[in-house]
Write a protein that holds these residues in place. Structure first.
Motif, PDB file in Angstrom:
ATOM      1  N   GLY A  37       2.172   6.113  -0.302  1.00  0.00           N
ATOM      2  CA  GLY A  37       2.685   5.964   1.054  1.00  0.00           C
ATOM      3  C   GLY A  37       1.583   5.544   1.995  1.00  0.00           C
ATOM      4  O   GLY A  37       0.995   4.473   1.850  1.00  0.00           O
ATOM      5  N   ASP A  38       1.265   6.406   2.948  1.00  0.00           N
ATOM      6  CA  ASP A  38       0.231   6.079   3.927  1.00  0.00           C
ATOM      7  C   ASP A  38      -1.101   6.735   3.600  1.00  0.00           C
ATOM      8  O   ASP A  38      -1.960   6.868   4.462  1.00  0.00           O
ATOM      9  N   GLY A  39      -1.313   7.139   2.335  1.00  0.00           N
ATOM     10  CA  GLY A  39      -2.561   7.773   1.946  1.00  0.00           C
ATOM     11  C   GLY A  39      -2.977   7.409   0.538  1.00  0.00           C
ATOM     12  O   GLY A  39      -2.446   6.481  -0.087  1.00  0.00           O
ATOM     13  N   LEU A  40      -3.958   8.156   0.023  1.00  0.00           N
ATOM     14  CA  LEU A  40      -4.520   7.924  -1.301  1.00  0.00           C
ATOM     15  C   LEU A  40      -4.562   9.226  -2.078  1.00  0.00           C
ATOM     16  O   LEU A  40      -4.640  10.315  -1.492  1.00  0.00           O
ATOM     17  N   SER A  41      -4.572   9.115  -3.403  1.00  0.00           N
ATOM     18  CA  SER A  41      -4.722  10.295  -4.260  1.00  0.00           C
ATOM     19  C   SER A  41      -5.381   9.879  -5.557  1.00  0.00           C
ATOM     20  O   SER A  41      -5.455   8.692  -5.889  1.00  0.00           O
TER      21      SER A  41
END
Length: 305
Positions: free
Chosen positions: A212-216
């Motif tokens: 989505g609007d982030g990272l992992s």
């Protein structure tokens, strides 16, 4: 005869043309960076950071000055509307240049503090703008204006589609530098160039899942064995092309080093472009080079004869 290719894996031969010539299309620069190709105008733009100018190159017109006062521009990209998006060390900002020439500041502060010196930038298919913010532009007066950082670290930021305050999406780097999305934008690759000032920092490219609007799920993808990684690009097949001290290193999607394109100057950044999309443009210290390759950037149509 100068050797151009260093093949490490048979798959590399599918990406290169053995008889292609490395052509220097620009010279006399102070530090070439941030190349980006504009298909609509058949134009390459790039930064000459210490000279505080942006340059233009076209196959028919050759080299000319695009912007004489660039606020120490560094990385450049284009958005889905074909507009120029630029990182500036001087104003410590990320801007967008409209088709009418009007410049809009997309970000110059984060979490209430001035940014360090935005370095490289990419635009997601959803319109969000992702950029790295190391301190190189404020370490001295060569690439910007010497200043103490206000940010507590060097981060990777995301500006929402449609604008708004940037948000930190990654804090894992000493000096985050080049970044690029994989085809389909499922992954984000980020270069760590902190070894430039601290020999204890590994010269690695890390890869993250875009959520989505982030990272992992950050993990090491590849290590550069000559100098450090700076600008990086993915091709349409998912291979990653990275700048390095000895040229351009090409990695398979599994992280295997396929081979190197040996450039006679320290390489800073690169992009794909040209009339058929199958030219590699390499910004390397005082020069920009062009080479025909069997690759193109994600989203470009297939190359036909």
């Amino acid at each position: 005869m100068t050797t151009l290719y260093d093949t490490r894996d048979p798959r590399f031969r599918d990406l290169i043309h053995p008889n292609a010539q490395l052509v220097r299309i620009a010279s006399g620069l102070e530090w070439a960076e941030g190349p980006v190709w504009f298909p609509a105008s058949q134009m390459l733009l790039f930064s000459d950071i210490p000279a505080q100018r942006m340059m233009r190159w076209t196959p028919d017109g050759g080299l000319s000055v695009f912007r004489g006062q660039s606020d120490y521009s560094n990385g450049n990209t284009r958005d889905a509307q074909g507009r120029l998006v630029t990182c500036h060390h001087g104003t410590r900002s990320v801007t967008r240049t409209g088709h009418d020439g009007r410049v809009t500041v997309l970000a110059d502060r984060g979490e209430g503090l001035r940014l360090n010196s935005p370095n490289d930038v990419v635009v997601h298919a959803d319109g969000s703008v992702w950029f790295t913010d190391p301190t190189y532009g404020i370490l001295s007066d060569l690439e910007g204006y010497r200043a103490d950082p206000e940010q507590p670290g060097s981060f990777v930021w995301r500006i929402p589609a449609g604008g708004g305050a940037p948000r930190i999406v990654c804090r894992d780097f000493r000096q985050p530098n080049g970044l690029c999305f994989s085809p389909g934008a499922r992954l984000l690759y980020i270069a760590e160039s902190g070894i430039s000032h601290d020999p204890g920092v590994p010269a690695v490219i890390r890869v993250y899942d875009v959520t989505g609007d982030g990272l992992s799920g950050g993990r090491d993808f590849a290590r550069i064995d000559a100098g450090l990684p700076d600008g990086i690009r993915c091709d349409a097949a998912g291979n990653l092309w990275s700048s390095a001290a000895d040229g351009v290193h090409v990695f398979a999607p599994d992280g295997t080093l396929l081979g190197k394109i040996l450039i006679p100057e320290v390489t800073a950044n690169l992009c794909f472009g040209g009339p058929r999309g199958n030219r590699l443009f390499v910004a390397a210290t005082t020069s920009v080079y062009m080479l025909a390759v069997n690759a193109r950037e994600p989203g470009q149509s297939a190359i036909t004869s």
